[in-house]
Write an enzyme that holds these catalytic residues in place. Structure first.
Site, mmCIF file in Angstrom:
data_model
loop_
_atom_site.group_PDB
_atom_site.id
_atom_site.type_symbol
_atom_site.label_atom_id
_atom_site.label_comp_id
_atom_site.label_asym_id
_atom_site.label_seq_id
_atom_site.Cartn_x
_atom_site.Cartn_y
_atom_site.Cartn_z
ATOM 1 N N CYS A 84 44.165 56.142 41.880
ATOM 2 C CA CYS A 84 42.957 55.986 41.013
ATOM 3 C C CYS A 84 41.596 55.797 41.276
ATOM 4 O O CYS A 84 40.787 55.984 40.699
ATOM 5 C CB CYS A 84 43.033 53.760 40.639
ATOM 6 N N ASP A 116 46.348 48.404 43.980
ATOM 7 C CA ASP A 116 47.811 47.366 43.451
ATOM 8 C C ASP A 116 49.211 47.683 43.426
ATOM 9 O O ASP A 116 50.170 47.762 43.890
ATOM 10 C CB ASP A 116 46.917 46.764 42.404
ATOM 11 N N CYS A 157 40.532 51.333 40.652
ATOM 12 C CA CYS A 157 41.413 50.517 39.847
ATOM 13 C C CYS A 157 40.739 49.196 39.760
ATOM 14 O O CYS A 157 39.511 48.950 39.593
ATOM 15 C CB CYS A 157 42.237 50.094 41.668
ATOM 16 N N ASP A 158 41.961 48.570 39.097
ATOM 17 C CA ASP A 158 42.019 46.934 39.105
ATOM 18 C C ASP A 158 40.330 46.462 39.098
ATOM 19 O O ASP A 158 40.088 45.372 38.478
ATOM 20 C CB ASP A 158 42.861 46.031 39.425
ATOM 21 N N CYS A 240 46.456 53.583 36.556
ATOM 22 C CA CYS A 240 47.426 53.503 35.337
ATOM 23 C C CYS A 240 47.276 53.654 33.976
ATOM 24 O O CYS A 240 46.541 52.633 33.590
ATOM 25 C CB CYS A 240 48.301 52.353 35.762
ATOM 26 N N GLU A 493 49.878 39.188 43.160
ATOM 27 C CA GLU A 493 50.495 39.988 41.398
ATOM 28 C C GLU A 493 51.900 40.395 41.560
ATOM 29 O O GLU A 493 52.196 40.285 43.112
ATOM 30 C CB GLU A 493 49.751 41.298 41.479
ATOM 31 N N SER A 518 50.352 41.551 37.435
ATOM 32 C CA SER A 518 50.407 42.693 37.141
ATOM 33 C C SER A 518 49.589 43.436 35.675
ATOM 34 O O SER A 518 50.569 42.281 34.425
ATOM 35 C CB SER A 518 50.686 43.763 37.559
#
Length: 604
Positions: A84, A116, A157-158, A240, A493, A518
């Site tokens: 990511c 993650d 990323c997240d 992702c 998560e 997640s």
């Protein structure tokens, strides 16, 4: 008490972040607005000679540039070892080159992050959520300390996306987000189908429960299938690829006006992403010239857009946590009730992973986010009148986008949705007096009741799944507690568990937790149960065999135990000892608020 006073007390306090002296708005230089509002404190005159000396040493070429050029911080959440984020340094260099070609000074820096996907299911995941705060802290710190006039951030990323927006809200200087982009889909030769990161976790569940099979019966062993999936699920750089948390946040933030049109659906390694980097330099100048600052974009109307996008596309439960924190940072009133209100009226129309078939690479091929936003604006679901970083409204940004093709199957017609209301359900009840967040697409039904099977930590459930100890047949509600923001600590998560349940086809299972999931999780799952067990929430005294009912029609989550019995159990409950007492996680546990208010650390 006077009800008018109650209402007044409930209003959010205007955020008060440290501000710095700067040139007054409207200051002109050579007939144009002065764009170096903040950096001029250091660079004009001789009040800070040491600062100017160091800036010359860092690369300022001459006196004219020192005195007049605006300084733009370019913050990439870059580090090697995570797809990511591994390419974000290169995107930052491209942005810096274009910023400097446009007569500005670009100063590149990066913040820390956590993968993650790599930490999922392990103790490292406890560090993930708190990186959102570190990213916000870093961007606020560098921007303010260095007197930057503007900021361009490049998240991947997240937690990166909400972290940069929270940082923007704090320093409130012209800012743009350039999303790092999605990964391309992988392909499995043993399964003979496209795969992605979720395939790894769901295949693991099937592997444990001995149901993993290749496309050609008996041609490959389960171990060979797992090796093939692990090797090919992530073919390169990018976040992702489904409607997981990264893409949920990037699409929501684009719908709020913080990124250039199409940013959220432009793939990470595409020429379009590099062209976006070039456009960002021109756009940040527009933001400075027109004084387009973050808190002018962070409005109730723009958050409403984010919620609409989240519901329509089937976004991650994590977005609830992050949007609440973004709003809290900016002083915008947003509550769990707003999520439920929007979910009640917005249809779920996107056939995107994890619950659906398609990935963002497919969405890009039918026009990407500009086409989707044009469709939703035309339908009156998205507010096209909000301002954006381009200096135009959202509707103006997408007016020339190609309409969604009639033959495309990813975005369903509004009169034939996957679900007539949103998939995010806010639940309350005697198990979650302050709220819980469920992700229910309707595929698994709208109501579930079963016996509690209690685990005090995620690793206990993972061990039970790995040993095949979760039985089929009787309906069970798996309870994972002491994994909230304080109890985890870090609210990890639980994709490993939820994906294993899906992969093993344990359809008799619901999963609830005071932790989180997640964006790749799906199934009958409920998270963010609040108050969390570690602070004495009802989840702390649930016992094996208690009957738990999750009702997404009535928006309830209850345990069939009397109030008197619950009070009796609470009298015998003792708060567990903190699992860590020093270091960053201990500090986080002391500062963090509850999940129903975004798990923030800067509200006291």
């Amino acid at each position: 008490m006077d009800p008018r006073n109650v209402e007044k007390q409930s209003e959010p306090e205007e955020p008060r972040y440290l501000d710095f002296p700067h040139l007054p708005d409207g200051t002109m230089r050579n007939g144009k607005p002065a764009l170096n509002k903040y950096s001029s404190t250091l660079t004009n005159g001789h009040d800070f000679p040491g600062a100017q000396a160091m800036l010359y040493a860092a690369g300022v070429p001459d006196k004219e540039t020192m005195k007049n050029a605006p300084q733009v911080g370019i913050a990439s959440i870059w580090w090697e070892g995570n797809p990511c984020n591994t390419h974000l340094l290169g995107l930052g260099k491209e942005i810096k080159a274009k910023v400097q070609n446009d007569g500005m000074l670009g100063w590149q820096y990066n913040t820390v992050g956590v993968s993650d996907g790599i930490t999922m299911g392990g103790e490292g995941m406890r560090f993930s959520l708190q990186t959102r705060e570190i990213i916000a802290d870093s961007i606020e710190t560098v921007t303010c300390a260095q007197h930057h006039d503007a900021c361009i951030a490049i998240p991947g990323c997240d937690k990166n996306m909400p972290g940069v927006i929270m940082g923007f809200a704090r320093h409130n200087r012209p800012s743009i987000m350039v999303y790092g982009g999605s990964i391309k889909p992988g392909y499995s030769d043993t399964l003979r189908k496209p795969i992605n990161i979720t395939t790894c976790y769901e295949a693991h569940g099937a592997y444990i429960y001995k149901t993993l099979k290749s496309s050609e019966e008996g041609k490959f062993t389960p171990s060979e299938i797992m090796e093939d999936v692990e090797r090919h699920a992530c073919p390169g750089a990018g976040a992702c690829g489904g409607m997981y948390t990264a893409n949920t946040m990037s699409t929501s933030i684009e719908a709020m006006g913080f990124s250039l049109p199409g940013s959220s659906t432009t793939l990470a390694d595409s020429p379009e992403k590099m062209r976006e980097c070039a456009k960002a330099a021109a756009a940040i100048r527009v933001c400075m010239e027109q004084n387009i600052t973050p808190r002018k974009l962070l409005t109730k109307a723009s958050f409403e857009n984010a919620l609409v996008m989240m519901m329509a596309l089937g976004g991650s439960t994590n977005a609830v946590l992050h949007l609440l924190a973004m709003a809290g940072t900016a002083g915008v009133p947003l509550s769990l009730d707003d999520f439920q209100r929007v979910s009640n009226k917005i249809p779920f129309i996107a056939d995107l992973a994890p619950s659906g078939k398609y990935l963002f690479a497919d969405l890009r091929d039918i026009g990407g986010m500009p086409s989707v936003m044009k469709f939703l604006c035309a339908a009156g679901l998205l507010n096209g009148d909000i301002p954006t970083v381009t200096g135009k409204t959202l509707a103006q940004n997408v007016q020339d986008a190609e309409p969604l093709r009639q033959d495309q199957v990813i975005i369903r017609p509004l009169d034939n949705p996957i679900k007539r209301t949103g998939h995010i359900e806010i639940l309350k009840g005697n198990l979650a007096p302050d709220g819980a967040v469920a992700k229910i697409t309707g595929k698994e039904g709208m109501r579930f009741s079963g016996k509690a099977m209690v685990f005090n930590k995620e690793h206990e459930l993972d061990s039970a799944l790995n040993a095949g100890k979760i039985p089929r047949g009787e309906n069970l509600v798996l309870v994972v507690r002491y994994e909230g923001p304080k109890g985890g600590p870090g609210m990890p998560e639980q994709l490993k568990a939820s994906a294993s349940i899906m992969g093993a086809e344990l359809t008799n299972i619901a999963l609830i937790t005071d932790g989180r999931y997640s964006g790749a999780s799906h199934g009958f799952i409920v998270g963010h149960i609040c108050p969390e067990a570690a602070v004495g929430g009802p989840l702390a005294v649930v016992r094996d065999g208690d009957i738990i009912t999750i009702d997404a029609v009535k928006n309830r989550i209850d345990v069939d135990v009397s109030d008197e019995e619950m009070r009796s159990r609470m009298k015998g409950w003792k708060r567990p000892k903190a699992s860590v007492t020093r270091g960053v996680l201990a500090k986080y546990a002391r500062l963090v608020g509850d999940a129903s208010h975004g798990a923030m650390t800067d509200l006291f």
